[in-house]
Structure formats: C-alpha cells, structure tokens
Design a protein around this motif. Structure first.
Motif, PDB file in Angstrom:
ATOM      1  N   THR A   2      68.434 -85.019   3.098  1.00  0.00           N
ATOM      2  CA  THR A   2      67.854 -85.676   4.266  1.00  0.00           C
ATOM      3  C   THR A   2      68.939 -85.984   5.294  1.00  0.00           C
ATOM      4  O   THR A   2      70.139 -85.971   4.994  1.00  0.00           O
ATOM      5  CB  THR A   2      67.149 -86.982   3.873  1.00  0.00           C
ATOM      6  OG1 THR A   2      68.083 -87.825   3.200  1.00  0.00           O
ATOM      7  CG2 THR A   2      65.958 -86.705   2.972  1.00  0.00           C
ATOM      8  N   GLU A  38      64.017 -87.675  10.858  1.00  0.00           N
ATOM      9  CA  GLU A  38      63.350 -86.514  10.279  1.00  0.00           C
ATOM     10  C   GLU A  38      63.735 -85.269  11.065  1.00  0.00           C
ATOM     11  O   GLU A  38      63.712 -85.267  12.303  1.00  0.00           O
ATOM     12  CB  GLU A  38      61.835 -86.701  10.330  1.00  0.00           C
ATOM     13  CG  GLU A  38      61.332 -87.824   9.430  1.00  0.00           C
ATOM     14  CD  GLU A  38      59.829 -87.994   9.526  1.00  0.00           C
ATOM     15  OE1 GLU A  38      59.168 -87.985   8.471  1.00  0.00           O
ATOM     16  OE2 GLU A  38      59.319 -88.118  10.659  1.00  0.00           O
ATOM     17  N   PHE A  71      62.479 -81.580  11.476  1.00  0.00           N
ATOM     18  CA  PHE A  71      61.381 -80.652  11.231  1.00  0.00           C
ATOM     19  C   PHE A  71      61.685 -79.316  11.901  1.00  0.00           C
ATOM     20  O   PHE A  71      62.707 -79.150  12.569  1.00  0.00           O
ATOM     21  CB  PHE A  71      60.067 -81.223  11.789  1.00  0.00           C
ATOM     22  CG  PHE A  71      59.493 -82.359  10.960  1.00  0.00           C
ATOM     23  CD1 PHE A  71      60.167 -82.903   9.885  1.00  0.00           C
ATOM     24  CD2 PHE A  71      58.248 -82.882  11.279  1.00  0.00           C
ATOM     25  CE1 PHE A  71      59.636 -83.936   9.135  1.00  0.00           C
ATOM     26  CE2 PHE A  71      57.694 -83.914  10.547  1.00  0.00           C
ATOM     27  CZ  PHE A  71      58.388 -84.442   9.471  1.00  0.00           C
ATOM     28  N   VAL A  84      61.390 -73.619   5.383  1.00  0.00           N
ATOM     29  CA  VAL A  84      61.532 -74.366   4.128  1.00  0.00           C
ATOM     30  C   VAL A  84      62.839 -73.978   3.443  1.00  0.00           C
ATOM     31  O   VAL A  84      63.588 -74.829   2.932  1.00  0.00           O
ATOM     32  CB  VAL A  84      60.315 -74.103   3.216  1.00  0.00           C
ATOM     33  CG1 VAL A  84      60.586 -74.632   1.802  1.00  0.00           C
ATOM     34  CG2 VAL A  84      59.065 -74.757   3.792  1.00  0.00           C
ATOM     35  N   GLU A 127      62.056 -80.369   6.777  1.00  0.00           N
ATOM     36  CA  GLU A 127      61.322 -81.441   6.102  1.00  0.00           C
ATOM     37  C   GLU A 127      59.854 -81.450   6.489  1.00  0.00           C
ATOM     38  O   GLU A 127      59.074 -82.280   6.015  1.00  0.00           O
ATOM     39  CB  GLU A 127      61.953 -82.786   6.453  1.00  0.00           C
ATOM     40  CG  GLU A 127      63.410 -82.881   6.035  1.00  0.00           C
ATOM     41  CD  GLU A 127      64.091 -84.134   6.581  1.00  0.00           C
ATOM     42  OE1 GLU A 127      63.399 -85.151   6.775  1.00  0.00           O
ATOM     43  OE2 GLU A 127      65.299 -84.077   6.816  1.00  0.00           O
ATOM     44  N   GLY A 128      59.465 -80.524   7.345  1.00  0.00           N
ATOM     45  CA  GLY A 128      58.092 -80.425   7.801  1.00  0.00           C
ATOM     46  C   GLY A 128      58.049 -79.564   9.048  1.00  0.00           C
ATOM     47  O   GLY A 128      59.055 -78.976   9.451  1.00  0.00           O
ATOM     48  N   LEU A 142      54.316 -74.716   3.598  1.00  0.00           N
ATOM     49  CA  LEU A 142      55.048 -75.989   3.730  1.00  0.00           C
ATOM     50  C   LEU A 142      54.916 -76.863   2.489  1.00  0.00           C
ATOM     51  O   LEU A 142      55.750 -77.751   2.257  1.00  0.00           O
ATOM     52  CB  LEU A 142      54.540 -76.757   4.949  1.00  0.00           C
ATOM     53  CG  LEU A 142      54.908 -76.178   6.317  1.00  0.00           C
ATOM     54  CD1 LEU A 142      54.176 -76.929   7.423  1.00  0.00           C
ATOM     55  CD2 LEU A 142      56.417 -76.236   6.551  1.00  0.00           C
ATOM     56  N   LYS A 194      54.277 -79.795   0.331  1.00  0.00           N
ATOM     57  CA  LYS A 194      54.087 -81.239   0.531  1.00  0.00           C
ATOM     58  C   LYS A 194      54.811 -81.763   1.765  1.00  0.00           C
ATOM     59  O   LYS A 194      55.075 -82.963   1.876  1.00  0.00           O
ATOM     60  CB  LYS A 194      54.559 -81.994  -0.712  1.00  0.00           C
ATOM     61  CG  LYS A 194      53.737 -81.671  -1.956  1.00  0.00           C
ATOM     62  CD  LYS A 194      54.190 -82.472  -3.164  1.00  0.00           C
ATOM     63  CE  LYS A 194      53.325 -82.146  -4.372  1.00  0.00           C
ATOM     64  NZ  LYS A 194      53.735 -82.925  -5.579  1.00  0.00           N
ATOM     65  N   ARG A 195      55.103 -80.875   2.685  1.00  0.00           N
ATOM     66  CA  ARG A 195      55.784 -81.276   3.919  1.00  0.00           C
ATOM     67  C   ARG A 195      54.749 -81.422   5.043  1.00  0.00           C
ATOM     68  O   ARG A 195      53.836 -80.620   5.140  1.00  0.00           O
ATOM     69  CB  ARG A 195      56.844 -80.238   4.302  1.00  0.00           C
ATOM     70  CG  ARG A 195      57.942 -80.073   3.248  1.00  0.00           C
ATOM     71  CD  ARG A 195      58.781 -78.835   3.510  1.00  0.00           C
ATOM     72  NE  ARG A 195      59.787 -78.655   2.472  1.00  0.00           N
ATOM     73  CZ  ARG A 195      59.545 -78.054   1.305  1.00  0.00           C
ATOM     74  NH1 ARG A 195      58.341 -77.567   1.032  1.00  0.00           N
ATOM     75  NH2 ARG A 195      60.508 -77.937   0.406  1.00  0.00           N
TER      76      ARG A 195
END
Length: 820
Positions: A513, A523, A525, A538, A543-544, A577, A579-580
C-alpha cells in the motif's frame, strides 16, 4: 426499365439550359433539371448513399441504389459563402432513404447573397444512364417525380493506363476545386488521350474525368495537389489549367523552393503518448503509394475480387485476435470495420457503377474516415487511422504492397503518420522510440507503443519532415531533441539509467500500500479501458479502478451495444479486479456525429457542445441501457458509477433519478453515484454538488483545458497547458473543500495524478485517491511513501499563491530531489 428521380426540393422546375451558368447550362457536369426552391429543405431523391457533402455545404452528391449518381447543387456561386446559411444533416458515406433530410439552408440569406437560388439536379454518370427529357416550367413538390433515367447498357471503360508523368502544384483557386472548375478539368481530361488523376495532400485520388469525384476531395485554396497520368502533355495541360486559376486565381503565400531542404530545428514540442526517455538515430517510415485501377472489369468479377481480398484480411485479423495484448483488441476493432454493412453497401454501389474493387473500397473508406475526422472528438478522429489502415490491408490483398524496410536496432521511428499495421510489422526491430507529426495520445498506434514500452511523442507538426535519416534524436519530457550535443546525450543517458533503477525498485514493492511517512493512506488506483487493462493493472499493483472508460464497448462499431453485451463487458472488468473497488464512468463521447447510432448535428465548438452527461440525458434510452447493465454486474467489491462533464446540479439530479428508478425496478440497491470534476463550474459548485454526489474525481486534463482555454490535442497550444497552473490548483482546492463539507472524498483520475511534481501538492490539498495508468502505479506508490503530510500541506499552500505553473514547479523541485 426506367428509374424515377424524386424531387429533392419544393419549387419551380426549370430546364437546365436556362440556368445562368455555362457549366450547368452546357451540361458539362451532366444532364438533368434545375429547381428554383420555395423552402430551405433539401431531401434525398431516392434510396442510396451520400458520396460527399462539400465542406461549404452548398453541394451534396448521392448515389442511388439503382446506380445513378446525382449532384444536388444549392444555388449558384454559393461555395463562396463558406458554409454560412447551410446546415448539413448527413455526412459522407451515410445511407439515406428517399425523402430523408440532407440539408437545411437559409433561403432568405441565400437570396440576399448568392448569384441565384436555382438548384441544378444533375445526373453525373451519363455514360451509364440516360436522362429521359425532363419537363421544365412547372411546380414540383418534395418527393414528386422530377425526371426519369434509363440504363444505357454501356459499361464504363475498363482500360487503365500506367502513370508515366506527374506534376505537383498549389491550388490557386480562391474557392478551391468546386463544381465550375472541376467541370472544366473533367472536360479537358475527357478530350485528351490517356487517363489522369488528381491526388489530394492526404493521398486520396480522384479521376480527372469525374467532376463529382474531384468535388469529393474537397480541395481548398492552397492545397498541395498532384496531377498525374499516362500522357505527359495531358498532365501539363490539366496542371496549367488549374495553375491559371480559371478566372478565380488568388495568390498563395510563398512556400519553400522545391528541392531546398527545410532547416532542422533544435527541438520540437509534442504531446506525450507514452512517457519515457529514448535516444537513437532517426529512421523515417512512409506509406508507399498503392496503384489502384479506376475502372473495373465487370461488376461480378470486381465483387468477387473484393470479397476474396476481405476474406484474406479477415483470416489474418482473426489470427491476431487469438493472441494477447493490445494488438488482439485492435485486430478485433478492425474486424468490426471490415464487416461493417455501410462499407459493404457503398463499395457494392460503386462497383455497380463501374468502379474497380480497389477504387470502390477506397471510396467507401474515404467517406467514413471523413465522418470520423470531422467528429470533433479526438478519440473518434483517431479511429480514422484504423480505417485507412484497413483500406491499405484490403488493397494490398487485392494488388500487392511492398515490404516495409527494417530500421536498425535502437532507432527512433519518425513519420508524419503511422498506421497500426506498420508499427506491428516493425515491433520486433528493437526500436528505441517513436515520433510522429500527426496522431493522438489515444490512437491505436499509441496503445501498441505503450504495450511495447516505446516512449512516444505525437502531434510534433510539419517540421518533423525536416529531419533526415540518421540524425541523432532524444525523446524526453514532451520534446524531441534534434542532433543534441554529446554532453546533453550523456546527461540524458545518465538520467535514463537512474530512472530505470528507480523503476526497478518501485516495481519490487508495487503490491504494498501507499502510506506517507506520517501514516496517511493514499489509495492508488488504475485508469482502465478494458478487462485486459484490468488484468495488467492488478499485476502492476493497482488497488482498484478509479476510472473505467466505458467507451471501449461503444467505439469501432456501427450500432450501440445492448444491455447484455455491456453487462458482460463490465462484469469481465469486475472479475479481473476481484476484491478491488471499481469506479465506472458512464459513456463520455463527444459532439458532431461520433457514431452512426448517434446522429447529431454538426457543432462549431464540439468541446463545448453535446458531450458527456449532456449527451446521456439527451439520449435517455442509451443512458438507461448502460445503467441497467451496470446494475446487473455482480462485483466482489464496491462498484461505483461516475458521471462525466457535469456542470450543473440539475444534470446530476436527473441522472440520479434515472439510476434510482432503474435500481428500484430491478430490485437492487443503487450504487454510489459520483461525478467527474472537469469544468470550472463543477469545481466552484462543489459544495452544492456534494449534497447529492457521493464522491468527486477530478479529470485534470479537461479541467486544465477548459480553465486555460487551450486545446490539449492542438500541438500549437498544448505545450502551455500545465495542470500545475495556480488557477487549476485553486479549483482543485475548492473541490476538496466543497466535498469535505459533506464528508465526501476527492480523487484525481486525470494526467496530473501520475505526475511526480503534482502528487505532493494534490496530497497537500486533501486528495486521498490517485488513479493513474497501470505503468505508473509502482512509481506513484513509491513517491507517496517518501512524503510527509505536513510538508505536502505547506507546499500546497505556497503553490496556491504562486504566480504561474513554472513557479509551482520550482517550489516542488527540492522536495522531489530529496525524495529521489
């Protein structure tokens, strides 16, 4: 059997011989009749295809399904109005039905300014059809029978003679090559032995015996054209006629003397399509001209030849779609174009009229390419390159094409324009980078270059032509350095080595992170455009997804995707993705006529017109279908929806009402609805908008261009478009504060999010999410880990009071040096 031509106008039918213009009265363009209109509407005289709409709006050429080609010329000497008073409702290559509106024109304005309102309706392919004597001196209504034609049974000449002579010139005609001079050129070409062609600056070709084909080139004053043909004396005669101006001569600004090389500049500014530093010698690639016969050897034979060529191209494209990476997706887009029913209809009609398979295919492609180039939306304009690439693939399958020369390893490829197939053919040559005079950052060439890891600059302009092969070049920081000194090259080599080492270290920690030194979580992304992008992101540590551009489902096709097709595409991204989180931007396409299934009027300022959420609300069926598709996605992590180009609370409320209505009907919970902050109006209204929006995401690219009034796709002004301008930073601060008043978070998904100089300022202003290209994820995270929130806030406060973007960058530099 006779073919009925319906009246495209309401008015008084007049014999063509009474038209006060010798070109029409003497039937130099063909036989027909004229109408003195009583209302300003021009409609289709039958079912068929629009061959061309002149840029000045005064002339439309259509080919009916039965074969006749008709020129509808509104008024006389109306080309000089420059389009004022004309509103086209169709575009080149578009299918039309009898009675469909082609053009609206201001009858009162034309009556005051034009030589005459009399509108000739002329059959231009008189070798294939004969006009039954039309009756003049009578009133006609729109859709009434105007005259009839009969097929002559005479096939066009099929002999095609080799080009043995050519002559280049700048077109001195004050109004360009419009109907009157085109008719005179056609008459001269028809009176000379041999075949002759007019070649436009972009490579399009028209037979000099066809005034209508020359009109379709839409050649303006000053255009650099080539006259070529099989007879040198005839070429000179046609070129002399054009050069003399035919009574419409207007001087052209002096151009560089032929044979005199333009001096190479020391550097050129462009638009970064793929970031990075590249050092290598110049290697120029250009498109070899493909010789295509004008006339066919019979419709059946030409149809079979075109079908066989398309089959070969289709097989090759299908093989590419079975692979991985961006090439597979681009091959899929080319497949969609190859099987487009509109292209098929136009090419079949042209073959039926006597064209060769290659000339028919070229005609079909040209019309659609012009639609895309004139769309006013950069992404659609860039798709025209894919059409031209597909054109060349089919022509090569028909007639053969020379192999591309291979560059030396480590070269920087330079070209005015580069096609996807050319780059793919050279992908294994060990290139160092790419520099093009034209093109855009979202073109398929740019996508392929990114996949190959090649630093790429586009939109460098015409001066790129001055660079000679073998010249040492450097791509760095949005500029192309030309023949730099040894010290500069060594300095840049050292910088490239440091950058590579920094990237390697960042990639090693990409899945961790991003937390500042004092514990603030940011975050990081990814901006995505497909499920394949999601898989790549990914792997890069995303992270998303902070921005899913749903245009990938809508582009490169003839009709809109239905709900199930969209749902499957969005579901694939969500599955990639895992669980993102996923933030999906609803359809964001531009104005004019971006797609066949979204017919829209031409706009003078497309960037300020019907685009983004405005377009969605204007086409509620399209919006509802997309929202239902998104509501049907089953994601493992939160799926949020984001509206583009919001400028007013009413737009947000209308879209929110639609989402709530559809969610209730489907029995599911409505996801969070946020908005893009891309307009100064949205930024300044953030406190008001945050009452109804769940989050904000700043589209810094558009926000910058609207704030600074600089088109980011225009190389002449884009260099001054800096997202770190204090005015833009103040709008970002206003957005964060307005959202914070209602507990809403703010992210950034534009180019500023991945710019190292901007990241500490954005964090200092309160931005908590950065959505960046997949390739930038690791280094963005690495930079965040070196920053402290207190220092970022101090820096941001100083940046807001800086006088300009350069001063802001000077403030950030010490912090970045310390981070390095």
């Amino acid at each position: 059997m006779s073919i009925t031509i319906l009246s495209p106008l309401a008015g008084w039918a007049t014999p063509l011989g009474e038209v006060p213009d010798a070109v029409f009265a003497e039937k130099m363009l063909g036989d027909g009749i004229a109408i003195d209109p009583v209302e300003g509407r021009l409609v289709a005289p039958g079912d068929g295809v629009v061959m061309s709409v002149h840029p000045a709006g005064h002339a439309v050429t259509v080919q009916l399904d039965a074969g006749p080609v008709l020129l509808l010329h509104i008024g006389l000497d109306t080309v000089g109005l420059g389009g004022v008073g004309f509103t086209p409702h169709v575009a080149d290559g578009q299918r039309i039905a009898a009675g469909e509106l082609l053009m609206e024109f201001d009858l009162d304005r034309l009556a005051r300014t034009a030589k005459s309102l009399v509108t000739p309706v002329v059959l231009t392919n008189g070798e294939a059809f004969a006009v039954m004597p039309p009756v003049g001196g009578r009133p006609v209504a729109i859709g009434a029978t105007l005259f009839e034609v009969q097929a002559t049974g005479v096939a066009p000449a099929t002999a095609v003679q080799a080009v043995t002579a050519s002559r280049a010139l700048l077109l001195p005609l004050a109004q360009g090559l419009h109907a009157r001079p085109a008719a005179r050129v056609a008459a001269l070409a028809g009176a000379r032995p041999g075949t002759f062609e007019i070649v436009a600056p972009d490579g399009r070709v028209a037979p000099a015996r066809s005034a209508v084909a020359m009109l379709a080139l839409a050649l303006p004053h000053g255009a650099a054209i080539t006259v070529r043909g099989s007879d040198a004396a005839g070429v000179d005669a046609i070129a002399d006629l054009l050069a003399g101006g035919m009574g419409e001569f207007r001087p052209i600004a002096a151009a560089p003397e032929a044979g005199v090389a333009r001096a190479m500049p020391s550097s050129l500014a462009g638009i970064v399509a793929v970031p990075g530093i590249a050092i290598g010698s110049a290697f120029r690639v250009s498109m070899a001209e493909l010789v295509v016969p004008e006339h066919g050897a019979g419709a059946e034979k030409e149809r079979a030849a075109l079908t066989a060529a398309k089959d070969r191209v289709r097989a090759a494209l299908r093989a590419e779609t079975a692979g991985e990476g961006p090439q597979a997706g681009i091959a899929g887009a080319h497949l969609a174009f190859l099987d487009d029913p509109e292209l098929e209809a136009v090419s079949r009609a042209a073959i039926a009229a006597g064209a060769s398979a290659g000339a028919a295919w070229r005609q079909a492609i040209a019309g659609h390419a012009e639609i895309l180039r004139g769309s006013g939306d950069r992404r659609f304009a860039e798709r025209a390159d894919d059409l031209i690439d597909l054109e060349r693939s089919v022509l090569a399958a028909l007639y053969g094409a020379p192999e591309l020369p291979q560059p030396p390893a480590g070269a920087i490829l330079i070209a005015d324009e580069l096609l996807p197939s050319q780059l793919m053919a050279l992908s294994g040559a060990g290139l160092a980078g790419i520099a093009t005079g034209k093109g855009g950052p979202t073109s398929h060439v740019a996508i392929i270059a990114a996949g190959l890891g090649l630093p790429t600059l586009v939109s460098l302009g015409a001066d790129l032509e001055s660079i000679t092969d073998g010249t040492m070049l450097v791509i760095a920081e949005g500029r192309l350095l030309i023949a730099p000194d040894a010290a500069s090259i060594e300095r840049l080599r050292a910088a490239a080595a440091v950058s590579a080492a920094r990237r390697k270290a960042a990639v090693a920690r990409a899945r961790e992170t991003a937390v500042t030194v004092d514990g603030t979580r940011i975050e990081v992304f990814a901006n995505l455009g497909s499920a394949a992008d999601a898989t790549t992101a990914v792997a890069e540590g995303a992270e998303g997804c902070g921005l899913l551009r749903t245009e990938f489902v809508f582009l490169d096709r003839a009709d809109a995707p239905d709900e199930e097709e969209q749902r499957i595409a969005y579901q694939a991204v969500a599955d990639a993705l895992g669980k993102r989180p996923l933030i999906v931007r609803t359809l964001d396409i531009g104005a004019d006529k971006p797609a066949p299934y979204l017919p829209m009027a031409t706009e003078e300022n497309p960037a300020l017109g019907l685009r983004g959420v405005r377009l969605q609300l204007a086409t509620p069926g399209l919006l509802d279908t997309q929202l239902r598709a998104l509501l049907g996605v089953r994601a493992q992590a939160p799926l949020r929806i984001m509206l583009p180009m919001v400028a007013d609370r009413s737009e947000l409320l209308a879209a929110k009402a639609a989402l709530d209505r559809l969610a209730a009907a489907m029995g599911v919970a409505a996801p969070e609805l946020g908005i893009m902050i891309e307009t100064p109006a949205a930024a300044l209204s953030a406190r008001l908008l945050a009452a109804d929006a769940s989050f904000f995401s700043i589209g810094s690219n558009d926000l910058a261009q609207y704030t600074l009034a600089r088109d980011r796709t225009n190389a002449a002004v884009a260099a001054g478009l800096d997202g770190l301008h204090p005015a833009i930073l103040r709008l970002i601060a206003e957005t964060v504060q307005g959202g914070g008043a209602h507990g809403r978070w703010t992210g950034v998904c534009g180019g500023l999010a991945a710019e190292p100089a901007a990241i500490p300022i954005l964090i200092g202003l309160g931005v908590t999410e950065l959505s960046v290209p997949a390739a930038a994820i690791a280094e963005t995270k690495a930079l965040v880990r070196t920053l402290g929130l207190a220092a970022c806030r101090t820096l941001a406060a100083a940046a807001l009071d800086a006088p300009d973007a350069a001063a802001v960058r000077a403030l950030v530099e010490p912090l970045l040096e310390q981070a390095a």
